[in-house]
Design a protein around this motif. Structure first.
Motif, mmCIF file in Angstrom:
data_model
loop_
_atom_site.group_PDB
_atom_site.id
_atom_site.type_symbol
_atom_site.label_atom_id
_atom_site.label_comp_id
_atom_site.label_asym_id
_atom_site.label_seq_id
_atom_site.Cartn_x
_atom_site.Cartn_y
_atom_site.Cartn_z
ATOM 1 N N PRO A 20 0.799 -1.302 0.010
ATOM 2 C CA PRO A 20 -0.025 0.064 -0.095
ATOM 3 C C PRO A 20 0.905 1.239 -0.012
ATOM 4 C CG PRO A 20 0.164 -1.131 2.119
ATOM 5 C CD PRO A 20 0.728 -1.983 1.153
ATOM 6 N N ASP A 21 0.328 2.466 -0.512
ATOM 7 C CA ASP A 21 1.010 3.715 -0.564
ATOM 8 C C ASP A 21 2.405 3.413 -1.206
ATOM 9 O OD1 ASP A 21 -1.157 4.796 0.840
ATOM 10 O OD2 ASP A 21 -0.219 4.105 2.668
ATOM 11 N N THR A 22 2.696 2.801 -2.344
ATOM 12 C CA THR A 22 3.951 2.761 -2.715
ATOM 13 C C THR A 22 4.204 3.637 -3.803
ATOM 14 O OG1 THR A 22 5.463 1.165 -3.888
ATOM 15 C CG2 THR A 22 3.070 1.170 -4.643
ATOM 16 N N VAL A 23 5.602 4.122 -4.138
ATOM 17 C CA VAL A 23 5.776 4.983 -5.340
ATOM 18 C C VAL A 23 6.088 4.203 -6.572
ATOM 19 C CG1 VAL A 23 6.951 6.539 -3.625
ATOM 20 C CG2 VAL A 23 8.222 5.000 -4.602
ATOM 21 N N ASP A 24 5.970 2.757 -6.458
ATOM 22 C CA ASP A 24 6.299 2.073 -7.746
ATOM 23 C C ASP A 24 4.763 2.112 -8.354
ATOM 24 O OD1 ASP A 24 8.381 1.545 -5.972
ATOM 25 O OD2 ASP A 24 8.441 -0.700 -6.402
ATOM 26 N N MET A 25 4.699 2.319 -9.463
ATOM 27 C CA MET A 25 3.753 2.537 -10.491
ATOM 28 C C MET A 25 4.465 2.713 -11.954
ATOM 29 S SD MET A 25 2.446 6.354 -9.737
ATOM 30 C CE MET A 25 2.051 5.807 -7.958
ATOM 31 N N LEU A 26 3.240 2.659 -12.975
ATOM 32 C CA LEU A 26 3.468 2.897 -14.403
ATOM 33 C C LEU A 26 3.540 4.255 -14.562
ATOM 34 C CD1 LEU A 26 4.255 1.502 -17.129
ATOM 35 C CD2 LEU A 26 1.579 1.596 -17.422
ATOM 36 N N LEU A 27 4.640 4.992 -14.581
ATOM 37 C CA LEU A 27 4.748 6.564 -14.855
ATOM 38 C C LEU A 27 4.538 6.990 -16.187
ATOM 39 C CD1 LEU A 27 8.100 7.076 -12.776
ATOM 40 C CD2 LEU A 27 5.664 6.967 -11.845
ATOM 41 N N PHE A 28 4.622 6.166 -17.279
ATOM 42 C CA PHE A 28 4.117 6.617 -18.641
ATOM 43 C C PHE A 28 4.047 5.474 -19.149
ATOM 44 C CE2 PHE A 28 6.844 10.204 -17.205
ATOM 45 C CZ PHE A 28 6.216 11.435 -17.764
ATOM 46 N N GLY A 29 3.286 5.522 -20.347
ATOM 47 C CA GLY A 29 2.758 4.569 -21.357
ATOM 48 C C GLY A 29 1.635 3.771 -20.839
ATOM 49 N N LEU A 99 10.366 0.706 -10.129
ATOM 50 C CA LEU A 99 10.457 -0.405 -9.127
ATOM 51 C C LEU A 99 11.350 0.035 -7.921
ATOM 52 C CD1 LEU A 99 9.975 -3.303 -8.768
ATOM 53 C CD2 LEU A 99 12.147 -3.965 -10.006
ATOM 54 N N HIS A 100 10.944 0.499 -7.166
ATOM 55 C CA HIS A 100 11.452 1.074 -5.902
ATOM 56 C C HIS A 100 11.230 0.200 -4.703
ATOM 57 C CE1 HIS A 100 12.835 3.704 -2.388
ATOM 58 N NE2 HIS A 100 13.554 3.964 -2.898
ATOM 59 N N ASP A 101 10.133 0.494 -4.106
ATOM 60 C CA ASP A 101 9.706 -0.425 -2.819
ATOM 61 C C ASP A 101 9.389 -1.694 -3.048
ATOM 62 O OD1 ASP A 101 9.243 2.483 -1.851
ATOM 63 O OD2 ASP A 101 7.170 2.248 -2.305
ATOM 64 N N ILE A 103 11.374 -3.888 -5.047
ATOM 65 C CA ILE A 103 12.557 -4.606 -5.324
ATOM 66 C C ILE A 103 13.566 -4.175 -3.621
ATOM 67 C CG2 ILE A 103 14.028 -2.439 -5.743
ATOM 68 C CD1 ILE A 103 15.527 -4.502 -7.732
ATOM 69 N N HIS A 104 13.157 -3.257 -3.130
ATOM 70 C CA HIS A 104 13.790 -3.556 -1.608
ATOM 71 C C HIS A 104 13.044 -4.209 -0.545
ATOM 72 C CE1 HIS A 104 16.816 -0.271 -1.668
ATOM 73 N NE2 HIS A 104 16.061 0.795 -2.283
ATOM 74 N N ASN A 105 11.798 -4.686 -0.889
ATOM 75 C CA ASN A 105 11.131 -5.836 -0.242
ATOM 76 C C ASN A 105 11.423 -7.141 -0.571
ATOM 77 O OD1 ASN A 105 9.163 -4.455 2.238
ATOM 78 N ND2 ASN A 105 9.478 -3.149 0.417
ATOM 79 N N TYR A 106 12.109 -7.466 -1.530
ATOM 80 C CA TYR A 106 12.579 -8.815 -1.865
ATOM 81 C C TYR A 106 13.122 -9.414 -0.862
ATOM 82 C CZ TYR A 106 11.767 -8.397 -7.113
ATOM 83 O OH TYR A 106 11.080 -8.035 -8.482
ATOM 84 N N LYS A 107 13.178 -10.729 -0.485
ATOM 85 C CA LYS A 107 13.770 -11.459 0.465
ATOM 86 C C LYS A 107 15.099 -12.290 -0.250
ATOM 87 C CE LYS A 107 11.060 -9.851 3.205
ATOM 88 N NZ LYS A 107 11.193 -8.914 4.335
ATOM 89 N N PRO A 108 16.392 -11.818 -0.081
ATOM 90 C CA PRO A 108 16.809 -10.419 0.566
ATOM 91 C C PRO A 108 16.382 -9.258 -0.442
ATOM 92 C CG PRO A 108 18.722 -11.601 -0.231
ATOM 93 C CD PRO A 108 17.696 -12.626 -0.496
ATOM 94 N N ASP A 109 16.609 -8.219 0.234
ATOM 95 C CA ASP A 109 16.673 -6.884 -0.700
ATOM 96 C C ASP A 109 17.548 -6.976 -1.716
ATOM 97 O OD1 ASP A 109 17.173 -4.181 -1.739
ATOM 98 O OD2 ASP A 109 17.086 -3.300 0.285
ATOM 99 N N LEU A 110 17.101 -7.124 -3.225
ATOM 100 C CA LEU A 110 17.970 -7.474 -4.203
ATOM 101 C C LEU A 110 18.993 -6.275 -4.562
ATOM 102 C CD1 LEU A 110 18.156 -9.521 -6.300
ATOM 103 C CD2 LEU A 110 16.842 -8.089 -7.958
ATOM 104 N N ILE A 111 18.394 -4.761 -3.954
ATOM 105 C CA ILE A 111 19.336 -3.693 -3.899
ATOM 106 C C ILE A 111 20.691 -4.182 -3.042
ATOM 107 C CG2 ILE A 111 19.752 -1.450 -3.832
ATOM 108 C CD1 ILE A 111 18.206 -2.029 -6.287
ATOM 109 N N MET A 112 20.584 -4.585 -1.852
ATOM 110 C CA MET A 112 21.595 -5.084 -1.113
ATOM 111 C C MET A 112 22.342 -6.414 -1.794
ATOM 112 S SD MET A 112 22.837 -4.652 1.716
ATOM 113 C CE MET A 112 21.919 -3.655 3.003
ATOM 114 N N LYS A 113 21.623 -7.249 -2.303
ATOM 115 C CA LYS A 113 22.260 -8.204 -2.499
ATOM 116 C C LYS A 113 23.332 -8.159 -3.911
ATOM 117 C CE LYS A 113 20.838 -12.929 -4.640
ATOM 118 N NZ LYS A 113 19.707 -13.778 -5.185
ATOM 119 N N GLY A 114 22.801 -6.965 -4.745
ATOM 120 C CA GLY A 114 23.770 -6.719 -5.755
ATOM 121 C C GLY A 114 24.768 -6.028 -5.378
#
Length: 263
Positions: A20-29, A99-101, A103-114
């Motif tokens: 809920p209340d995520t910034v992740d969305m289709l911004l264009f298209g 894709l912000h919130d 990917i940070h909520n993947y288990k583990p956080d994929l940004i951290m994993k990278g």
């Protein structure tokens, strides 16, 4: 049947469920637009969008927002920069999904994993926490670990606080804008970290804690990577994983080159 934008979005958000209340969305298209070439980027810069046009990419998945704000609101309404950027996007017909919130909520956080993978520290993980990871390294000096990180991430410089000769063993790691005191200080106090590495954070919080710790004779240190520097490796890893999910659709990682310099 051609791959559509909505199918890509459904697959990359499915591991987390609904946020809920995520910034992740289709911004264009449009979510029913056909996808035959995917771009992935940390930042949807004007240069990266122009690259998408040149490479016939019709879906760009990016981590940060298009118009210089974490929220979906457009600041600087009427700015000629925003107008020109929006014109390029709309003229290209490209779809852009943030894709912000998720990917940070993947288990583990994929940004951290990278980031951990880029530093070759996967075998040194002690614990993944909600917003951080704790690692145990073979003893190394602060000077040596700074040099190591610069080489692994191809960085010309790093900001740091600490005694370059001190020995490091336990490390707390935070990506992006998670370097504030509420996240970083418990890694020192509760997890016994010698060093905390993070992307960015308020300079009056964690850095000042370390300054006072040093004044009290405590061996503590901080390395500040930069926001892009800490998170872009995660989006690069995401692009590789996305290619395995859609093997018949090209997935291109677009680098957001460093643009903040020291003089």
């Amino acid at each position: 049947m051609n791959l559509q934008v909505r199918e890509v979005i459904n697959i990359i958000t499915k591991p987390v469920g609904i946020i809920p209340d995520t910034v992740d969305m289709l911004l264009f298209g449009s979510d029913n637009q056909s996808v035959d070439n995917i771009g992935v980027a940390f930042m949807p810069t004007y240069e990266n969008i122009r690259k998408c046009v040149e490479m016939d990419i019709n879906l760009l998945v990016c981590h940060e927002g298009v118009f210089y704000s974490h929220s979906t609101d457009v600041p600087l309404n009427g700015s000629s920069i925003i107008v020109e950027k929006q014109r390029l996007i709309e003229k290209s017909g490209i779809s852009i999904f943030r894709l912000h919130d998720y990917i940070h909520n993947y288990k583990p956080d994929l940004i951290m994993k990278g980031l951990i993978r880029s530093l070759c520290w996967e075998d040194n993980i002690l614990e993944h926490k909600a917003t951080s990871s704790v690692l145990q390294l073979p003893k190394i000096t602060l000077n040596e670990i700074i040099t190591y990180i610069k080489n692994k991430l191809n960085l010309p410089y790093l900001h740091f606080i600490g005694d370059l000769t001190m020995e490091i063993s336990k490390v707390g790691l935070l990506v992006g804008f998670r370097g504030g005191g509420a996240n970083a200080i418990p890694l020192f106090e509760e997890d016994g970290a010698d060093l905390v590495i993070y992307g960015e954070g308020p300079e009056w919080e964690t850095p000042e804690y370390v300054r006072d710790a040093m004044a009290l004779g405590k061996q503590k240190a901080v390395i500040i990577l930069g926001h892009r520097e800490s998170e872009e490796p995660g989006m690069k890893l995401f692009a590789k994983e996305l290619q395995t999910i859609f093997p018949d659709t090209p997935v291109n990682f677009l680098v957001s080159n460093a643009h903040i310099h020291l003089y």
